[in-house]
Design an enzyme around this catalytic site. Structure first.
Site, short mmCIF file in Angstrom:
data_model
loop_
_atom_site.label_atom_id
_atom_site.label_comp_id
_atom_site.label_asym_id
_atom_site.label_seq_id
_atom_site.Cartn_x
_atom_site.Cartn_y
_atom_site.Cartn_z
CB SER A 10 58.85 37.98 13.09
OG SER A 10 57.62 37.36 13.40
CB CYS A 11 61.42 34.91 9.39
SG CYS A 11 62.25 36.04 8.26
N PRO A 12 58.43 33.51 9.43
CG PRO A 12 57.20 31.60 8.74
CD PRO A 12 57.63 32.39 9.97
CG ASN A 41 64.93 34.09 5.42
OD1 ASN A 41 65.98 33.48 5.21
ND2 ASN A 41 64.46 34.28 6.63
#
Length: 68
Positions: A10-12, A41
């Site tokens: 999952s981001c980041p 991203n």
């Protein structure tokens, strides 16, 4: 060219993994992501850092290739 798989992250995390890979391989890397947000991203990060980026859809994932 080094390939990293950030599927399931999952981001980041995908961006941080990309940053580390580019520090180790400044000429370019291939990054596999499994969702649109991570793709956007990571792509934004690569472009911001001066890389030319190509995106290829493979099954349900994306492969981003960054080259100087």
């Amino acid at each position: 060219m080094k390939t990293i798989d950030t599927s399931g992250m999952s981001c980041p995390q995908p961006v941080l993994a990309t940053k580390k890979a580019l520090e180790e391989n400044p000429d370019g890397v291939m990054v596999m992501v499994d969702n649109t947000t991570a793709k956007e991203n990571v792509q934004r990060f690569m472009v911001k850092n001066g890389y030319q980026v190509t995106v290829e859809k493979v099954d349900e994932a994306f492969v981003l290739t960054a080259k100087k």
